[in-house]
Each structure stands twice: as structure tokens, then as C-alpha cells.
Write a protein that holds these residues in place. Structure first.
Motif, PDB file in Angstrom:
ATOM      1  N   GLY A 332       0.763  -1.242   0.000  1.00 19.27           N
ATOM      2  CA  GLY A 332       0.000   0.000   0.000  1.00 19.27           C
ATOM      3  C   GLY A 332       0.789   1.284   0.000  1.00 19.27           C
ATOM      4  N   ALA A 333       2.105   1.224  -0.214  1.00 17.90           N
ATOM      5  CA  ALA A 333       2.883   2.466  -0.288  1.00 17.90           C
ATOM      6  C   ALA A 333       2.825   3.026  -1.708  1.00 17.90           C
ATOM      7  CB  ALA A 333       4.327   2.199   0.118  1.00 17.90           C
ATOM      8  N   LEU A 334       3.128   4.317  -1.834  1.00 20.71           N
ATOM      9  CA  LEU A 334       3.242   4.937  -3.150  1.00 20.71           C
ATOM     10  C   LEU A 334       4.654   4.642  -3.656  1.00 20.71           C
ATOM     11  CD1 LEU A 334       1.632   8.369  -2.188  1.00 20.71           C
ATOM     12  CD2 LEU A 334       0.513   6.478  -3.379  1.00 20.71           C
ATOM     13  N   PRO A 335       4.806   3.989  -4.805  1.00 23.03           N
ATOM     14  CA  PRO A 335       6.112   3.470  -5.241  1.00 23.03           C
ATOM     15  C   PRO A 335       7.169   4.535  -5.497  1.00 23.03           C
ATOM     16  CG  PRO A 335       4.314   2.518  -6.526  1.00 23.03           C
ATOM     17  CD  PRO A 335       3.745   3.669  -5.758  1.00 23.03           C
ATOM     18  N   ALA A 336       8.440   4.086  -5.451  1.00 22.01           N
ATOM     19  CA  ALA A 336       9.577   4.975  -5.647  1.00 22.01           C
ATOM     20  C   ALA A 336      10.065   4.987  -7.093  1.00 22.01           C
ATOM     21  CB  ALA A 336      10.723   4.551  -4.724  1.00 22.01           C
ATOM     22  N   LEU A 337       9.348   4.308  -7.974  1.00 19.63           N
ATOM     23  CA  LEU A 337       9.738   4.242  -9.383  1.00 19.63           C
ATOM     24  C   LEU A 337       8.850   5.125 -10.252  1.00 19.63           C
ATOM     25  CD1 LEU A 337      10.356   0.411  -9.808  1.00 19.63           C
ATOM     26  CD2 LEU A 337      12.081   2.191  -9.900  1.00 19.63           C
ATOM     27  N   LYS A 338       9.455   5.832 -11.203  1.00 22.48           N
ATOM     28  CA  LYS A 338       8.688   6.690 -12.102  1.00 22.48           C
ATOM     29  C   LYS A 338       7.670   5.878 -12.903  1.00 22.48           C
ATOM     30  CE  LYS A 338      12.641   9.796 -12.667  1.00 22.48           C
ATOM     31  NZ  LYS A 338      13.726  10.186 -13.589  1.00 22.48           N
ATOM     32  N   ALA A 339       8.046   4.669 -13.300  1.00 23.86           N
ATOM     33  CA  ALA A 339       7.182   3.839 -14.149  1.00 23.86           C
ATOM     34  C   ALA A 339       5.869   3.488 -13.472  1.00 23.86           C
ATOM     35  CB  ALA A 339       7.921   2.562 -14.541  1.00 23.86           C
ATOM     36  N   ALA A 340       5.854   3.470 -12.134  1.00 25.37           N
ATOM     37  CA  ALA A 340       4.642   3.075 -11.399  1.00 25.37           C
ATOM     38  C   ALA A 340       3.507   4.055 -11.603  1.00 25.37           C
ATOM     39  CB  ALA A 340       4.955   2.936  -9.918  1.00 25.37           C
ATOM     40  N   GLU A 341       3.847   5.307 -11.917  1.00 20.69           N
ATOM     41  CA  GLU A 341       2.813   6.322 -12.091  1.00 20.69           C
ATOM     42  C   GLU A 341       1.881   6.000 -13.264  1.00 20.69           C
ATOM     43  OE1 GLU A 341       4.802  10.058 -12.445  1.00 20.69           O
ATOM     44  OE2 GLU A 341       5.938   9.785 -10.583  1.00 20.69           O
ATOM     45  N   LYS A 342       2.380   5.190 -14.203  1.00 12.51           N
ATOM     46  CA  LYS A 342       1.580   4.820 -15.375  1.00 12.51           C
ATOM     47  C   LYS A 342       0.799   3.523 -15.148  1.00 12.51           C
ATOM     48  CE  LYS A 342       5.053   6.964 -18.334  1.00 12.51           C
ATOM     49  NZ  LYS A 342       6.164   6.720 -19.291  1.00 12.51           N
ATOM     50  N   ASP A 343       1.009   2.909 -13.998  1.00 14.16           N
ATOM     51  CA  ASP A 343       0.323   1.647 -13.725  1.00 14.16           C
ATOM     52  C   ASP A 343      -1.153   1.907 -13.423  1.00 14.16           C
ATOM     53  OD1 ASP A 343      -0.620  -0.708 -12.019  1.00 14.16           O
ATOM     54  OD2 ASP A 343       1.376  -1.387 -12.622  1.00 14.16           O
ATOM     55  N   PRO A 344      -2.063   1.180 -14.095  1.00  8.94           N
ATOM     56  CA  PRO A 344      -3.512   1.390 -13.882  1.00  8.94           C
ATOM     57  C   PRO A 344      -3.947   1.265 -12.428  1.00  8.94           C
ATOM     58  CG  PRO A 344      -3.121  -0.086 -15.737  1.00  8.94           C
ATOM     59  CD  PRO A 344      -1.791   0.126 -15.078  1.00  8.94           C
ATOM     60  N   PHE A 345      -3.215   0.468 -11.652  1.00 10.14           N
ATOM     61  CA  PHE A 345      -3.563   0.234 -10.249  1.00 10.14           C
ATOM     62  C   PHE A 345      -3.642   1.545  -9.474  1.00 10.14           C
ATOM     63  CE2 PHE A 345      -2.271  -0.565  -5.821  1.00 10.14           C
ATOM     64  CZ  PHE A 345      -3.166  -1.556  -5.453  1.00 10.14           C
ATOM     65  N   TYR A 346      -2.715   2.479  -9.760  1.00 11.87           N
ATOM     66  CA  TYR A 346      -2.652   3.731  -9.005  1.00 11.87           C
ATOM     67  C   TYR A 346      -3.565   4.813  -9.570  1.00 11.87           C
ATOM     68  CZ  TYR A 346       1.113   1.509  -6.539  1.00 11.87           C
ATOM     69  OH  TYR A 346       1.827   0.621  -5.777  1.00 11.87           O
ATOM     70  N   ALA A 347      -4.193   4.505 -10.704  1.00 17.93           N
ATOM     71  CA  ALA A 347      -5.121   5.472 -11.305  1.00 17.93           C
ATOM     72  C   ALA A 347      -6.536   5.304 -10.765  1.00 17.93           C
ATOM     73  CB  ALA A 347      -5.122   5.307 -12.826  1.00 17.93           C
ATOM     74  N   GLY A 348      -6.747   4.294  -9.920  1.00 14.28           N
ATOM     75  CA  GLY A 348      -8.079   4.002  -9.395  1.00 14.28           C
ATOM     76  C   GLY A 348      -8.568   5.025  -8.378  1.00 14.28           C
ATOM     77  N   GLU A 349      -9.862   4.996  -8.100  1.00 16.03           N
ATOM     78  CA  GLU A 349     -10.523   5.932  -7.184  1.00 16.03           C
ATOM     79  C   GLU A 349      -9.938   5.865  -5.778  1.00 16.03           C
ATOM     80  OE1 GLU A 349     -13.154   8.912  -6.045  1.00 16.03           O
ATOM     81  OE2 GLU A 349     -12.724   8.154  -8.056  1.00 16.03           O
ATOM     82  N   GLN A 350      -9.479   4.673  -5.366  1.00 13.75           N
ATOM     83  CA  GLN A 350      -9.019   4.515  -3.983  1.00 13.75           C
ATOM     84  C   GLN A 350      -7.787   5.360  -3.659  1.00 13.75           C
ATOM     85  OE1 GLN A 350      -8.003   0.390  -3.386  1.00 13.75           O
ATOM     86  NE2 GLN A 350      -6.559   0.320  -5.072  1.00 13.75           N
ATOM     87  N   PHE A 351      -6.993   5.734  -4.667  1.00 11.61           N
ATOM     88  CA  PHE A 351      -5.800   6.536  -4.404  1.00 11.61           C
ATOM     89  C   PHE A 351      -6.031   8.031  -4.613  1.00 11.61           C
ATOM     90  CE2 PHE A 351      -3.875   2.372  -4.901  1.00 11.61           C
ATOM     91  CZ  PHE A 351      -2.915   2.382  -3.892  1.00 11.61           C
ATOM     92  N   LYS A 352      -7.247   8.408  -5.015  1.00  9.93           N
ATOM     93  CA  LYS A 352      -7.536   9.796  -5.370  1.00  9.93           C
ATOM     94  C   LYS A 352      -7.227  10.778  -4.229  1.00  9.93           C
ATOM     95  CE  LYS A 352     -11.145  12.672  -7.485  1.00  9.93           C
ATOM     96  NZ  LYS A 352     -11.016  13.801  -6.565  1.00  9.93           N
TER      97      LYS A 352
END
Length: 419
Positions: A332-352
Motif C-alpha cells: 500500500g505504499a506509493l512506489p519509488a519508481l517513475k514507471a509506477a505512475e503509469k500503472d492502472p492500479f494507481y489510477a483508481g478511485e481509492q488513491f484519489k
């Protein structure tokens, strides 16, 4: 010829034995069953890629991890790789116990893929990468929509005053409380965050190194937390609550608000309907600002390791794109990699809620003074003892603030003198 073949076979057997005997010790300190299983999964891939190498995972319960790890170290039981919380980094790096990762980062193919913030924080001590952060923990506020509606509260609080008003209404419901207070291990973030929000700034020290904690505006924030508890807006036994207890308090509906990092989503999303809760930015104080704490943790190599190159390969497996994203999705942490920002998982409503907070210029992510060597003891021992005393009425908020100010002033002035 026969002797040569025999010697070659013997050498090969001995090499195989040596490889089979290579065991790396990895200590996990922010422990939960979910995290340990995920760690085993990633470590299993490392072992498959490095035949003959085994990794022994030692999992310490977070509430006792600081003392238990210190005991291990004093007994000479030093691992090769360890999970390093930001609050411990200065203590172990300044005592020469951590290996610099700079030589490895120079040649690592994924160094450029790390976020600038991750590399900056990993180099928090002596501008040297004694730790490679795997992710960030930013505080935002969970709220229970059903309980809010039942109490007649129209939407989440946007200010500290609205937070208190909502807590009061909710706490009038039978068996319900406004706030899941973390009065036990790991509770310092809340106190720091609310004190800074009431004070209107997140500068912990004056230019001469004196702590601001005993100043009136900061004391107001400490009083604010104590008053919430004393008025019954948090459960009575929350004076002892740690991470697991506050999260359980939220998903069971005992309390309607919880300030936490994204890692709390793991248990909450498994036990609550997504329509029944949401995550929003932390409420703002009198100055129109909030100061949500941002913490981080990562992987460090101990300087006493006899297998440094192999230890780096383990860190690289944990921190590389595949390992890092798998790890952060599960913890559940916000990743330290730039590439993670493009991962659909973090684009969901739960991280808004967290991304809204990061985008708000009046919500200022706040790093605690983890660069102080004395901070680890302060966070994991002194702060727990004194905050519990204040909640129970054994000392006043002013007395708590005075103790903190004295301790932190000495630490900061020592740090300034060493520069």
C-alpha cells in the motif's frame, strides 16, 4: 588425466557446496502477514535466479522492532540486508553500520528510473545512499460515509474545527467514536501533523536549534489531540492502539475517521464495501494549511555483511520494477519508481485522496526530523511514553511539549555543531 578429472570433479563439488552454503539474512521490521508473504514471493525469484543462495527472512513485530533489532545488533546477529524505516536511518548510518550503495547505483540499470524524491531521501545522511527507498507513506484521511450519514454529518471535514464538530456528533451514537487515535507504537506522526497544522507551519526548529514544540501555537496542537481523547471522541483503549488496532477500529465501524497512509487500504478494502468509505486530504488548520506527514522506508545493506555483491543483487531484485511494484501494490505504499505512475492500479478511485493532497499547494507534505541520530529513540520510546501520560492526565500538554522541546533541542544543536 585421471587425476586431473578427479581434481576437477572435486573442485566442482566443493564449489557447489560453497554456493549451497551461501545464506543471506534479511530482516523485515514493518511486519504483517501480508507483507511477509509478498516478501517471500519476491525473494523466491531471487533465489531461483541465484542457485545455491538462500535468504533467511527474519520478521520482527513492528511494535517491538526498534528494541529487538538493537538487541540483535548488540549481540552480533547482524543481517546482510534490512528493511530500513526513515526514522532509523540516521542512527545506523551515522554509527558506520550501513554500507554506501553509491558504487552500485552508479552501474545499476534502474537508477534513472527512480523518482528524484526517492534518491534524495535515500541520501538523507551525509548525501550518501545508505538506503534505497521502496515507497512513500503519505497521511490522508479515511472517513466512513455510512456513519457520517447516520450522525447527520454532511461530508468529510475540511478544517480542524469541522473535524471536532463531526467527532462530537458521531460520538453521540451508541458504541461509535469520531476518531481512531493511535496512542501506542507509531503514533508520533499524528501528534506532529496536528501540532504543525494548528501552528500553521512545519518548521520544527528555530535557527539556533531550539525546538518549537514548547511554543504556544505548537502546544495548541498537542492540547487539541489530548482534548479529543478526554472528551470521549476516541475509544478509551485507543491510548494503547498501534497500526493494526486503528485500522480494525475503522473497518469494524467503531470509529468513523482515521488518518493513515495507503498501506491501511489493504485491510480496509478487503473488509469494507468501496461505496461505504472514501479517502480525502487532511483537514486544514487556522492558517488554511495542513501538514500531512510523509514517511518512507527502504532497503539497506549492513556494512558487516560478508556477501556485499550478493546482498546488492537481493536489494536490486526487491527494488527493480517488477519487485518494487509487486511489493508496493501489496503493502500500500506509493512506489519509488517513475514507471509506477503509469500503472492502472494507481489510477483508481481509492488513491484519489492522496493524489489530491499532493496536488494541493496548501497541503504541505512534511518530513519529520529523521536526520537526527536521536530521533529513533524519540519516536519509538520517549514519544510513546509521554503522549500516553498526557492522554491519561498524568502530565499536562505543556509538560509534554517541554520534555519534547528539551530532548529535540539538544539533538538539533548537537547536529548543527557537527556541521
Amino acid at each position: 588425466m585421471k587425476k586431473l578429472i578427479t581434481a576437477t570433479l572435486f573442485a566442482t563439488m566443493m564449489a557447489g557446496t560453497a554456493m549451497a552454503d551461501t545464506t543471506l539474512k534479511l530482516v523485515e521490521v514493518i511486519t504483517s502477514p501480508e507483507r511477509t508473504e509478498t516478501l517471500k514471493s519476491i525473494v523466491g525469484k531471487f533465489e531461483a535466479e541465484n542457485p545455491g543462495t538462500k535468504v533467511e527472512i527474519i520478521s520482527l513485530p513492528w511494535g517491538e522492532a526498534f528494541q529487538k533489532f538493537a538487541t540483535m545488533v548488540s549481540a552480533g546477529e547482524i543481517p546482510d540486508v534490512m528493511e530500513m524505516p526513515d526514522t532509523w536511518l540516521s542512527l545506523y548510518a551515522n554509527n558506520g553500520m550501513l554500507e554506501s550503495l553509491e558504487p552500485y547505483l552508479k552501474d545499476w540499470e534502474h537508477t534513472a528510473g527512480m523518482t528524484d524524491r526517492a534518491l534524495e531521501l535515500g541520501r538523507d545522511v551525509k548525501d550518501t545512499a545508505y538506503m534505497l527507498p521502496y515507497g512513500f507513506y503519505l497521511r490522508a484521511m479515511f472517513y466512513n460515509k455510512k456513519i457520517f450519514a447516520e450522525a447527520g454529518v454532511d461530508g468529510p471535514p475540511k478544517t480542524m474545527d469541522e473535524f471536532v464538530a463531526a467527532s462530537e456528533k458521531i460520538s453521540k451514537l451508541p458504541g461509535k467514536y469520531g476518531y481512531c487515535l493511535r496512542g501506542g507504537p507509531g503514533g508520533l506522526n499524528g501528534w506532529m501533523m496536528f501540532a504543525a497544522t494548528m501552528a500553521g507551519n512545519n518548521e520544527f526548529f528555530n535557527a539556533d536549534g531550539t525546538s518549537k514544540f514548547s511554543e504556544p501555537d505548537w502546544v495548541k496542537g498537542i492540547e487539541w489531540v489530548v482534548d479529543l481523547y478526554k472528551k470521549g471522541y476516541a475509544p478509551k483503549d485507543s491510548v494503547n492502539w498501534g497500526f493494526n488496532e486503528i485500522v480494525a477500529g475503522f473497518y469494524t465501524g467503531t470509529c468513523a475517521m482515521l488518518d493513515q497512509d495507503p498501506d491501511a487500504l489493504i485491510a480496509i478494502s478487503e473488509r469494507m464495501d468501496a461505496a461505504d468509505y472514501a479517502v480525502v486530504p487532511m483537514p486544514k488548520g487556522p492558517a488554511g494549511k495542513s501538514f500531512p506527514t510523509i514517511g518512507y522506508a527502504g532497503w539497506s545493506m549492513m556494512s558487516a555483511s560478508a556477501n556485499k555483491d550478493l546482498s546488492w543483487k537481493l536489494i536490486a531484485t526487491l527494488e527493480g520494477p517488477e519487485g518494487n511494484i509487486e511489493w508496493n501494490k501489496r503493502i500500500g505504499a506509493l512506489p519509488a519508481l517513475k514507471a509506477a505512475e503509469k500503472d492502472p492500479f494507481y489510477a483508481g478511485e481509492q488513491f484519489k485522496g492522496w493524489f489530491d493532497e499532493l496536488a494541493d499547494k496548501d497541503a504541505v507534505p512534511t518530513v519529520m526530523p529523521t536526520y537526527l541520530e536521536e530521533f529513533a529513540f524519540f519516536k519509538d520510546s520517549l514519544a510513546i511514553k509521554t503522549t500516553q501520560e498526557a492522554l491519561l492526565g498524568d502530565i499536562t500538554p505543556e509538560e509534554l511539549a517541554k520534555q519534547w522541546a528539551e530532548y529535540l533541542t539538544a539533538a538539533q544543536q548537537k547536529f548543527l555543531a557537527s556541521k
